[in-house]
Scaffold this motif. Structure first.
Motif, PDB file in Angstrom:
ATOM      1  N   THR B   5       0.886  -1.295  -0.002  1.00 31.56           N
ATOM      2  CA  THR B   5       0.009  -0.005   0.054  1.00 31.56           C
ATOM      3  C   THR B   5       0.939   1.304  -0.155  1.00 31.56           C
ATOM      4  N   GLN B   6       0.819   2.007  -1.060  1.00 31.95           N
ATOM      5  CA  GLN B   6       1.615   3.177  -1.407  1.00 31.95           C
ATOM      6  C   GLN B   6       0.905   4.473  -1.105  1.00 31.95           C
ATOM      7  N   SER B   7       1.337   5.491  -0.347  1.00 35.77           N
ATOM      8  CA  SER B   7       0.680   6.679  -0.508  1.00 35.77           C
ATOM      9  C   SER B   7       1.670   7.848  -0.169  1.00 35.77           C
ATOM     10  N   PRO B   8       1.358   9.130  -0.588  1.00 32.31           N
ATOM     11  CA  PRO B   8      -0.119   9.222  -1.162  1.00 32.31           C
ATOM     12  C   PRO B   8      -0.052   8.728  -2.314  1.00 32.31           C
ATOM     13  N   SER B   9      -1.539   8.974  -3.083  1.00 30.93           N
ATOM     14  CA  SER B   9      -1.304   8.579  -4.583  1.00 30.93           C
ATOM     15  C   SER B   9      -0.873   9.763  -5.533  1.00 30.93           C
ATOM     16  N   CYS B  23       5.416   3.435   1.653  1.00 20.93           N
ATOM     17  CA  CYS B  23       4.913   2.071   1.197  1.00 20.93           C
ATOM     18  C   CYS B  23       4.917   1.138   2.243  1.00 20.93           C
ATOM     19  N   GLN B  96       0.971   1.193  -5.814  1.00 21.31           N
ATOM     20  CA  GLN B  96      -0.148   1.707  -6.927  1.00 21.31           C
ATOM     21  C   GLN B  96       0.519   3.062  -7.630  1.00 21.31           C
ATOM     22  N   THR B  98       2.730   6.997  -6.712  1.00 23.96           N
ATOM     23  CA  THR B  98       2.686   8.388  -6.453  1.00 23.96           C
ATOM     24  C   THR B  98       3.117   9.223  -7.453  1.00 23.96           C
TER      25      THR B  98
END
Lengths: 122, 103
Positions: B5-9, B23, B96, B98
């Motif tokens: 899960t990667q953030s932010p997008s 991540c 996903q 960034t």
């Protein structure tokens, strides 16, 4: 110079087949595992398939298992991806990439081709 | 399968800003994590491997940290050429992405 050059992309109808090739140069091809990674239009990266240096081990993403086949010809320094039963969702740029492992753990793609575009549409 | 899960997008930043992307793995992965930069129409480029090792030729303003489940990519002083999309990678599973945009 280390280089990967993909070819074989194009427009194909749903249910059709296509074979992608990736010509490698500048390194000992048989010493490296290789991967295919794809990117649908406007989307992120998705790993598709990998093959060991000898070709004896192959790996697939669930999304392509049973439809795609990865292979290699080390005498020709070439990687292949046979894609059957193609679907609209397979539309993407397909990259081949060389894999390295660090201390025998983990897989990283350190050299990439420029990609070849596959479009599945009627 | 391990989920990343990667953030932010996406994020907006100015030249010279310090930028951090994270991540998170669904289970412990030791230091088995890489970071990639991708510019539009181009192939991804490996920046960091084994969580914190800088790939040859990559500027030192890029750094990676973390172990276990939480990882960070830091750009210490954002340069114009750094506006791109960044992905983490854990053993053939990409985050996903960034997108780093100009503020």
């Amino acid at each position: 110079e280390v280089q990967l050059v993909e070819s074989g992309g194009g427009l194909v109808q749903p249910g059709g087949s296509l074979r992608l090739s990736c010509a490698a140069s500048g390194f000992t091809f048989s010493s490296y595992a290789m991967s295919w990674v794809r990117q649908a239009p406007g989307k992120g990266l998705e790993w598709v398939s990998a093959i060991s240096g000898s070709g004896g081990s192959t790996y697939y993403a669930d999304s392509v298992k049973g439809r795609f086949t990865i292979s290699r010809d080390n005498s020709k320094n070439t990687l292949y991806l046979q894609m059957n039963s193609l679907r609209a969702e397979d539309t993407a740029v397909y990259y081949c990439a060389r894999e390295i492992t660090i201390f025998g753990v983990g897989y990283y793609m350190d050299v990439w081709g420029k990609g070849t575009t596959v479009t599945v549409s009627s | 399968a391990i989920q990343m899960t990667q953030s932010p997008s996406s994020l907006s930043a100015s030249v010279g800003d310090r930028v951090t992307i994270t991540c998170r793995a669904s289970q412990g992965i030791r230091n088995d994590l890489g970071w990639y930069q991708q510019k539009p129409g181009k192939a991804p480029k490996l920046l960091i491997y084994a969580a914190s090792s800088l790939q040859s030729g990559v500027p030192s303003r890029f750094s990676g940290s973390g172990s276990g489940t939480d990882f960070t990519l830091t750009i210490s002083s954002l340069q114009p050429e750094d506006f791109a999309t960044y992905y983490c990678l854990q053993s053939r599973a990409f985050g996903q992405g960034t997108k780093v945009e100009i503020k």
